[in-house]
Design a protein around this motif. Structure first.
Motif, short mmCIF file in Angstrom:
data_model
loop_
_atom_site.label_atom_id
_atom_site.label_comp_id
_atom_site.label_asym_id
_atom_site.label_seq_id
_atom_site.Cartn_x
_atom_site.Cartn_y
_atom_site.Cartn_z
N THR A 1 0.83 -1.21 0.00
CA THR A 1 0.00 0.00 0.00
C THR A 1 0.86 1.26 0.00
OG1 THR A 1 -0.11 0.06 2.42
CG2 THR A 1 -1.88 -1.14 1.27
N GLY A 2 2.17 1.09 0.13
CA GLY A 2 3.09 2.23 0.15
C GLY A 2 3.30 2.82 1.52
N GLY A 3 2.73 2.20 2.55
CA GLY A 3 2.88 2.73 3.90
C GLY A 3 4.30 2.60 4.43
N ALA A 4 5.06 1.64 3.94
CA ALA A 4 6.44 1.42 4.36
C ALA A 4 7.31 1.40 3.11
CB ALA A 4 6.57 0.12 5.14
N GLY A 5 8.06 2.46 2.88
CA GLY A 5 8.84 2.59 1.66
C GLY A 5 10.12 1.78 1.68
N ALA A 6 10.55 1.33 0.50
CA ALA A 6 11.81 0.62 0.31
C ALA A 6 11.92 -0.62 1.18
CB ALA A 6 12.99 1.56 0.57
N THR A 7 10.81 -1.34 1.36
CA THR A 7 10.81 -2.53 2.21
C THR A 7 10.55 -3.81 1.43
OG1 THR A 7 8.45 -2.18 2.72
CG2 THR A 7 10.07 -1.28 4.28
N LEU A 8 10.22 -3.72 0.14
CA LEU A 8 9.96 -4.92 -0.65
C LEU A 8 10.97 -5.00 -1.77
CD1 LEU A 8 6.57 -6.34 -1.81
CD2 LEU A 8 8.45 -6.18 -3.42
N THR A 9 11.61 -6.16 -1.89
CA THR A 9 12.60 -6.39 -2.95
C THR A 9 12.38 -7.76 -3.56
OG1 THR A 9 14.17 -7.25 -1.30
CG2 THR A 9 14.37 -4.93 -1.90
N CYS A 10 12.79 -7.93 -4.79
CA CYS A 10 12.79 -9.21 -5.48
C CYS A 10 14.12 -9.34 -6.22
CB CYS A 10 11.64 -9.32 -6.48
SG CYS A 10 9.99 -9.42 -5.73
N GLU A 11 14.48 -10.57 -6.54
CA GLU A 11 15.72 -10.77 -7.28
C GLU A 11 15.55 -10.36 -8.74
OE1 GLU A 11 17.05 -14.76 -6.73
OE2 GLU A 11 17.12 -14.58 -4.55
N GLY A 12 14.30 -10.32 -9.23
CA GLY A 12 14.08 -9.94 -10.61
C GLY A 12 14.50 -11.00 -11.59
N ARG A 13 14.24 -12.26 -11.27
CA ARG A 13 14.55 -13.35 -12.20
C ARG A 13 13.69 -13.21 -13.45
NH1 ARG A 13 14.23 -18.11 -7.65
NH2 ARG A 13 16.18 -17.63 -6.58
N PRO A 14 14.23 -13.58 -14.60
CA PRO A 14 13.51 -13.30 -15.84
C PRO A 14 12.30 -14.18 -16.10
CG PRO A 14 15.54 -14.48 -16.30
CD PRO A 14 15.57 -14.12 -14.84
N GLY A 15 12.18 -15.31 -15.45
CA GLY A 15 11.04 -16.18 -15.70
C GLY A 15 11.11 -16.79 -17.09
N THR A 16 9.99 -17.27 -17.60
CA THR A 16 9.98 -17.94 -18.89
C THR A 16 9.32 -17.09 -19.97
OG1 THR A 16 7.89 -19.02 -18.33
CG2 THR A 16 9.92 -20.21 -17.81
N THR A 17 8.87 -15.88 -19.62
CA THR A 17 8.19 -15.03 -20.60
C THR A 17 9.19 -14.15 -21.34
OG1 THR A 17 7.83 -13.32 -18.93
CG2 THR A 17 6.10 -14.97 -19.21
N ARG A 18 8.85 -13.83 -22.57
CA ARG A 18 9.68 -12.92 -23.35
C ARG A 18 9.41 -11.47 -22.92
NH1 ARG A 18 11.94 -15.05 -28.00
NH2 ARG A 18 11.31 -17.17 -28.53
N ALA A 19 10.44 -10.66 -23.03
CA ALA A 19 10.26 -9.25 -22.70
C ALA A 19 9.29 -8.61 -23.69
CB ALA A 19 11.61 -8.54 -22.74
N GLN A 20 8.39 -7.78 -23.19
CA GLN A 20 7.40 -7.13 -24.03
C GLN A 20 7.51 -5.60 -24.00
OE1 GLN A 20 3.42 -8.68 -23.55
NE2 GLN A 20 4.22 -10.63 -22.83
N GLY A 21 8.44 -5.09 -23.21
CA GLY A 21 8.67 -3.66 -23.20
C GLY A 21 7.67 -2.89 -22.37
N PRO A 22 7.70 -1.56 -22.47
CA PRO A 22 6.88 -0.70 -21.63
C PRO A 22 5.38 -0.86 -21.86
CG PRO A 22 8.01 0.58 -23.32
CD PRO A 22 8.61 -0.78 -23.35
N ASP A 23 4.96 -1.28 -23.04
CA ASP A 23 3.53 -1.46 -23.28
C ASP A 23 2.94 -2.51 -22.34
OD1 ASP A 23 3.47 0.44 -25.22
OD2 ASP A 23 3.56 -0.95 -26.91
N ALA A 24 3.68 -3.59 -22.12
CA ALA A 24 3.20 -4.63 -21.21
C ALA A 24 3.10 -4.11 -19.78
CB ALA A 24 4.12 -5.85 -21.27
N VAL A 25 4.04 -3.25 -19.39
CA VAL A 25 4.00 -2.66 -18.06
C VAL A 25 2.75 -1.79 -17.91
CG1 VAL A 25 5.17 -1.11 -16.45
CG2 VAL A 25 6.50 -2.75 -17.80
N ARG A 26 2.49 -0.94 -18.92
CA ARG A 26 1.32 -0.08 -18.85
C ARG A 26 0.02 -0.89 -18.81
NH1 ARG A 26 4.64 3.65 -21.92
NH2 ARG A 26 4.23 2.53 -23.86
#
Length: 328
Positions: A182-207
């Motif tokens: 919810t944003g109540g506690a900043g800079a407290t969540l992290t992930c390793e950012g493993r790529p998974g099995t999906t192909r990158a789709q760029g900023p459109d997928a993020v939006r």
């Protein structure tokens, strides 16, 4: 004649060495696959309590992180209090361990193990995390005084489980997740950012994912027209347009500043939680940045000039989400 035992001994050692080499190669291959795919159940994300004296933490998988972020986004988009989000997260932890299950007791499905035969929706609808979270919240807010009830009682009023006390044990972890997402506690969540099995789709997928979880307004600055295009800014040090920039500034005054900061950290943590699924490489907000593959699991200072008290731009600045290069 040569001693048979002498003749066969080197061959036996050779066989044993070959077998050991095969085992080592198999283990190495397994570890590589586990890293590339995000691991089969191996934690890749972590949330910690805020504050210098905090020691509580919860480790979870990229799949769980995506689902927790969606549940939280649906709740905050409805302007529900953090307590409602905590109840929803604890319920999903108990019902599905925050996994979108396509099976369950009788016809139960999804994050909350909702049953089509009991009017929760079609199987396809229930398997949509945003829909199932919305259905849970719709029922929760109809429970009289749910915010004052013990968490397990509020959850049970919705779920009607055969194990009514089971939700209580998940409250500490759910509260940690809710505080971060919810944003109540900043800079407290992290992930390793493993790529998974999906192909990158760029900023459109993020939006598209942002709109799915938060609604169209998430892409617009305060007061912008709903049909105005979202911005895509160059990544730091480049000009390839891979960075989605989300303005989060609001009104003036201390209360507005706190709300803005919460919104910024919610969006930043959402992006980190979705980093494996969406191939997000970098997230920055309020003078801090997370970078995929940072095994130290930290938000590092960016060293931005003209930083305010938070270490970033005076009002925290926008949230910047940099996606991997688009691949087909």
């Amino acid at each position: 004649m040569p001693d048979p035992s002498t003749t066969h001994r080197p061959r036996g050692r050779l066989h044993r060495s070959g077998a050991a080499l095969v085992v080592l190669l198999a283990v190495a291959g397994y570890l590589v696959v586990q890293y590339v795919t995000g691991g089969a159940g191996a934690p890749g994300c972590k949330v910690v309590s805020a504050g210098d004296g905090g020691t509580s933490s919860y480790e979870f998988t990229p799949e769980q992180a995506v689902n927790a972020a969606t549940i939280t986004a649906v709740g905050t988009a409805r302007e529900l209090p953090d307590r409602a989000v905590t109840i929803a997260l604890a319920t999903a932890l108990q019902e599905s361990t925050l996994r979108n299950l396509d099976h369950g007791d009788r016809d139960s499905l999804g994050l909350f193990q909702q049953r089509p035969s009991q009017g929760w929706g079609t199987p396809a609808e229930i398997m949509d995390p945003a829909y199932s979270a919305g259905e849970f919240y719709d029922h929760l807010v109809k429970v009289p005084g749910y915010l004052e009830l013990p968490l397990t009682d509020a959850a049970q009023r919705v779920q009607r489980s055969a194990f009514p006390d089971a939700y209580a044990k998940h409250e500490p972890d759910a509260a940690l997740l809710a505080a971060a997402l919810t944003g109540g506690a900043g800079a407290t969540l992290t992930c390793e950012g493993r790529p998974g099995t999906t192909r990158a789709q760029g900023p459109d997928a993020v939006r598209e994912a942002l709109v799915r979880d938060f609604g169209r307004d998430v892409l617009q600055p305060a007061g912008a027209r709903a049909d105005a295009p979202a911005t895509a800014a160059p990544a730091p040090g480049g000009s390839d347009g891979r960075t989605v920039t989300l303005p989060v500034s609001g009104g003036s005054g201390p209360a507005a500043a706190r709300d803005t900061e919460r919104r910024g950290w919610q969006l930043a943590h959402w992006a980190v939680a979705n980093s494996s699924a969406l191939r997000i490489e970098r997230v920055s907000y309020a003078g801090r940045e997370w970078v995929a593959g940072n095994t130290g699991s930290t938000w590092r200072p960016t060293g931005a000039k003209g930083a305010g008290a938070s270490g970033g731009e005076p009002d925290g600045g926008p949230v910047r989400i940099t996606a991997a290069r688009h691949t087909r």
